[in-house]
Design a protein around this motif. Structure first.
Motif, short mmCIF file in Angstrom:
data_model
loop_
_atom_site.label_atom_id
_atom_site.label_comp_id
_atom_site.label_asym_id
_atom_site.label_seq_id
_atom_site.Cartn_x
_atom_site.Cartn_y
_atom_site.Cartn_z
N ASN A 219 56.25 39.81 -0.95
CA ASN A 219 55.71 39.38 0.32
C ASN A 219 56.73 39.01 1.31
OD1 ASN A 219 52.71 40.18 1.13
ND2 ASN A 219 52.21 38.46 -0.31
N ILE A 220 57.79 39.05 0.79
CA ILE A 220 59.39 38.74 1.31
C ILE A 220 60.23 39.53 1.99
CG2 ILE A 220 61.11 37.99 0.33
CD1 ILE A 220 59.31 36.07 0.05
N HIS A 221 60.72 39.58 3.20
CA HIS A 221 61.84 40.27 3.99
C HIS A 221 63.01 39.65 3.57
CE1 HIS A 221 62.50 42.50 7.91
NE2 HIS A 221 63.40 41.65 7.37
N CYS A 222 63.24 40.50 3.37
CA CYS A 222 64.90 40.84 2.59
C CYS A 222 66.14 41.24 2.81
CB CYS A 222 65.67 41.81 0.97
SG CYS A 222 64.05 41.43 -0.11
N VAL A 223 66.99 40.36 2.78
CA VAL A 223 68.26 40.82 4.26
C VAL A 223 69.33 41.01 3.42
CG1 VAL A 223 66.97 39.44 6.35
CG2 VAL A 223 68.71 38.25 4.13
N GLN A 224 70.04 40.91 2.88
CA GLN A 224 70.92 41.34 1.71
C GLN A 224 70.75 41.46 0.09
OE1 GLN A 224 74.80 38.11 2.14
NE2 GLN A 224 76.14 40.19 1.79
N VAL A 225 71.11 42.18 -0.66
CA VAL A 225 71.35 42.27 -1.46
C VAL A 225 72.80 42.76 -2.50
CG1 VAL A 225 71.15 45.53 -1.58
CG2 VAL A 225 70.17 44.45 -3.58
N ALA A 226 73.32 42.11 -4.14
CA ALA A 226 74.56 42.48 -3.80
C ALA A 226 74.52 42.80 -5.49
CB ALA A 226 74.62 41.20 -3.77
N CYS A 227 75.21 43.94 -6.20
CA CYS A 227 74.39 44.23 -7.70
C CYS A 227 76.16 43.85 -8.53
CB CYS A 227 75.16 45.87 -7.68
SG CYS A 227 73.21 46.48 -6.65
N GLY A 228 75.78 43.01 -9.63
CA GLY A 228 76.85 42.95 -10.51
C GLY A 228 76.94 43.75 -11.62
N SER A 229 77.39 43.31 -12.75
CA SER A 229 77.64 44.97 -13.17
C SER A 229 76.29 44.93 -13.95
CB SER A 229 78.46 44.05 -14.70
OG SER A 229 79.16 45.20 -15.82
N SER A 230 75.25 43.47 -14.93
CA SER A 230 74.62 44.02 -14.97
C SER A 230 73.09 43.21 -14.52
CB SER A 230 74.12 44.14 -17.03
OG SER A 230 75.81 44.07 -17.75
N HIS A 231 73.22 43.14 -13.59
CA HIS A 231 72.78 42.12 -13.17
C HIS A 231 72.51 41.78 -11.08
CE1 HIS A 231 76.28 39.02 -11.92
NE2 HIS A 231 75.54 38.93 -10.64
N THR A 232 71.18 41.56 -10.46
CA THR A 232 71.45 41.53 -8.62
C THR A 232 70.76 40.02 -8.45
OG1 THR A 232 70.22 43.69 -9.98
CG2 THR A 232 70.40 43.67 -7.49
N MET A 233 71.41 40.17 -7.43
CA MET A 233 70.87 38.96 -6.09
C MET A 233 69.89 39.80 -4.93
SD MET A 233 73.65 36.04 -6.54
CE MET A 233 74.44 36.72 -5.33
N ILE A 234 69.63 39.25 -4.87
CA ILE A 234 68.99 39.48 -3.77
C ILE A 234 68.52 38.03 -2.59
CG2 ILE A 234 66.44 40.34 -2.03
CD1 ILE A 234 66.63 42.17 -5.49
N LEU A 235 68.92 37.96 -1.28
CA LEU A 235 68.53 36.88 -0.47
C LEU A 235 67.77 37.30 1.46
CD1 LEU A 235 69.82 34.89 1.21
CD2 LEU A 235 71.46 36.13 2.48
N SER A 236 66.08 36.55 0.13
CA SER A 236 65.69 36.69 1.78
C SER A 236 66.00 35.99 2.75
CB SER A 236 64.85 35.88 1.42
OG SER A 236 64.19 34.57 1.21
N ASP A 237 65.00 36.15 4.23
CA ASP A 237 65.11 35.63 5.55
C ASP A 237 65.09 34.16 5.28
OD1 ASP A 237 62.54 35.26 4.45
OD2 ASP A 237 62.23 36.68 6.77
N MET A 238 64.57 33.97 4.50
CA MET A 238 64.14 32.59 4.35
C MET A 238 65.54 31.84 3.85
SD MET A 238 61.63 31.47 6.31
CE MET A 238 60.98 30.12 6.19
N GLY A 239 66.60 32.54 3.65
CA GLY A 239 67.85 31.66 3.07
C GLY A 239 67.44 31.72 1.62
N GLN A 240 66.74 32.46 0.41
CA GLN A 240 66.45 31.75 -0.61
C GLN A 240 66.73 32.65 -1.43
OE1 GLN A 240 62.60 31.79 -0.32
NE2 GLN A 240 62.43 29.45 -0.99
N VAL A 241 67.08 33.13 -2.47
CA VAL A 241 68.41 33.98 -3.75
C VAL A 241 67.15 34.30 -4.33
CG1 VAL A 241 70.20 34.42 -4.51
CG2 VAL A 241 69.97 33.18 -2.67
N TYR A 242 67.08 36.07 -4.58
CA TYR A 242 66.16 35.53 -5.98
C TYR A 242 66.84 36.33 -6.91
CZ TYR A 242 62.22 34.43 -3.32
OH TYR A 242 60.92 34.13 -2.96
N VAL A 243 66.98 36.64 -8.10
CA VAL A 243 67.93 36.91 -9.48
C VAL A 243 67.23 37.82 -10.46
CG1 VAL A 243 69.25 35.34 -9.18
CG2 VAL A 243 68.11 35.03 -10.44
N THR A 244 67.87 39.26 -10.70
CA THR A 244 67.64 40.29 -11.75
C THR A 244 68.14 40.46 -12.92
OG1 THR A 244 65.57 41.20 -12.81
CG2 THR A 244 67.36 42.15 -10.63
N GLY A 245 67.77 40.49 -14.18
CA GLY A 245 69.18 40.90 -15.13
C GLY A 245 69.29 40.36 -16.15
#
Length: 480
Positions: A219-245
């Motif tokens: 239920n999140i509107h994402c506004v940016q995504v950034a790939c690292g070598s083995s991880h990923t960051m995702i930015l939401s419209d509310m200024g929150q960051v999600y990580v995985t990897g």
């Protein structure tokens, strides 16, 4: 084709000339002429949007044209743009911007400011143009998203793998062996290697086609995504960051004990984030007021925190941008680029700062010493830079005029093999963007053309050369 007309409402003094007509829609003698000026704002906005006018265009029209004066096109543009958000998020976004149309426009601009059309991983590339998305290069792990695992020197159109109802792709990112794309409806898709769940699917299965990231992003509107070598960051419209990897060197920002993260997990940082970028194993977050946080691998000083240790939680880069204070005017960092072990920062006045390992002069400071706090790239002071690119041992700076400079280790036929200071990249066309892989460069011009040069062992330059390098910038053929 029948001639069409738009008849405007005339004042009494000009009624005699009321037959003045402008092309607009079919005129039917049996019907009353339509008072087009009386149309609802939404209709006018739809008409204007049909001509691909931006929010800035609408603002200018309202301010300079008496025809549209007082029509509230600016506010309507902001309101209708905001309505694209999914309903559960709309109320929160409106609350965030306090109902002010100026703040709405600022927020809209910030959400779309850093959309990236072009990105390169180690040996693969991704490019979005209009409503289409293309990939080419290495495909062993499925990072091309074209349904296969073969290397591909010709561009693959993967647009059909993104359901139309999910929106069109507006931002792309790529790293070692996985790729991500983001749509204008806030949906994130990823494909390629997932041995550490960098695809955010909650498993370790690689994917040869784009997969929608769900989980905590449902239920999140994402506004940016950034790939690292083995991880990923995702930015939401509310200024929150999600990580995985993977997070063995702190690149997840979740603490020293968290080595892996299965599925998007909220990063606890007490700030309103507006921009993210990821290097191989380190990250940069920029807040809405220009504050800078870094975390992850710091062995080359790339975090700008004054040392070379890994950092496992977001840490503010404090007092390292003193040169941002110029002539009594406060200048703030607005974007950044992260490479393998160096980082570039760009402020709102087009000035560039750099820090990191600095092998072969990657930082553009005139030497090769490790630099653990950001330093201004003095040789670029006479230029207004609006785009910075950090790659493997190389940096590229693109100015607002469309010229470009590079420093670090050159690729193939660049004038110098090593440049300690920014050196002009001679190019016949004005540049819009660039991306750097392990040993190749892709250039996007303002006219929409792609050029490449460098090693081509995996087809990463977009040319069929039987593995031979492309020694000069050569135009890439775009599929029709």
């Amino acid at each position: 084709m029948p001639e069409v007309y738009l008849t405007t409402k005339q004042s009494p003094s000009t009624k005699a000339n009321s037959r003045s007509q402008v092309k607009g829609r079919p005129r039917c003698p049996s019907q009353k002429e339509v008072n087009w000026l009386g149309l609802p704002h939404e209709i006018w906005l739809e008409i204007l949007n049909g001509y691909s006018l931006s929010v800035a265009d609408l603002v200018h029209m309202e301010q300079t044209c008496s025809f549209f004066g007082g029509y509230g096109l600016t506010e309507e543009a902001a309101r209708l743009t905001m309505k694209r958000y999914r309903n559960p998020r709309f109320g929160q976004m409106c609350a965030r911007i306090n109902g002010s149309w100026k703040k709405r426009l600022h927020t809209i601009d910030q959400l779309s400011l850093h959309y990236t059309q072009l990105a390169s991983g180690s040996y693969q590339n991704v490019f979005s143009s209009g409503n289409r998305v293309f990939t080419w290069g290495a495909g062993r792990f499925g990072q091309l998203g074209n349904g296969g695992q073969d290397d591909c020197a010709t561009l693959s159109d993967i647009t059909d793998y993104i359901p139309p109802e999910m929106g069109r792709v507006v931002q792309v990112s790529a790293s070692s062996a996985h790729t991500a794309v983001l749509t204008n409806k806030g949906m994130t898709f990823m494909f390629g290697d997932s041995r550490y769940d960098q695809l955010g699917q909650g498993n370790y299965d690689a994917s040869v086609v784009p997969l929608l990231v769900r989980g905590n992003l449902s239920n999140i509107h994402c506004v940016q995504v950034a790939c690292g070598s083995s991880h990923t960051m995702i930015l939401s419209d509310m200024g929150q960051v999600y990580v995985t990897g993977k997070g063995d060197t702190g690149q997840l920002g979740l603490g020293r004990s968290v080595k892996y993260c299965h599925g998007p997990t909220l990063l606890p940082v007490e700030a309103d984030i507006k921009y993210i970028t990821a290097g191989i194993a380190h990250n940069v977050l920029i807040t809405n007021n220009g504050g800078v946080f870094t975390f992850g691998s710091g062995t080359g000083g790339q975090l700008g925190l004054g040392g070379t240790k890994d950092v496992y939680q977001p840490s503010m880069v404090v007092a390292n941008f003193q040169d941002c204070m110029r002539d009594g005017k406060h200048e703030v960092i607005t974007s950044a680029a992260a490479g393998v072990d160096h980082t570039l920062f760009l402020n709102n006045k087009g000035k560039v700062f750099s820090c990191g390992r600095n092998r072969d002069g990657t930082l553009g400071l005139g030497h090769t010493k490790i630099t653990v706090v950001p330093r201004m790239v003095e040789k670029l002071q006479n230029n207004t830079v609006d785009n910075v690119v950090a790659g493997v041992g190389m940096s590229i700076f693109i100015t607002e005029q469309g010229s470009a400079y590079w420093c670090g280790e050159g690729v193939e036929s660049l004038e110098k093999k090593i440049a300690l200071f920014p050196t002009e990249l001679h190019f016949p066309d004005k540049l819009k963007a660039a991306s750097i892989g392990d040993d190749h460069i892709i250039i996007l011009t303002r006219s929409g053309k792609l050029f490449s040069m460098g090693a081509n062992t995996r087809g990463q330059t977009g040319h069929s050369t039987n593995g031979l390098s492309v020694n000069n910038f050569t135009e890439i053929a775009l599929p029709i």
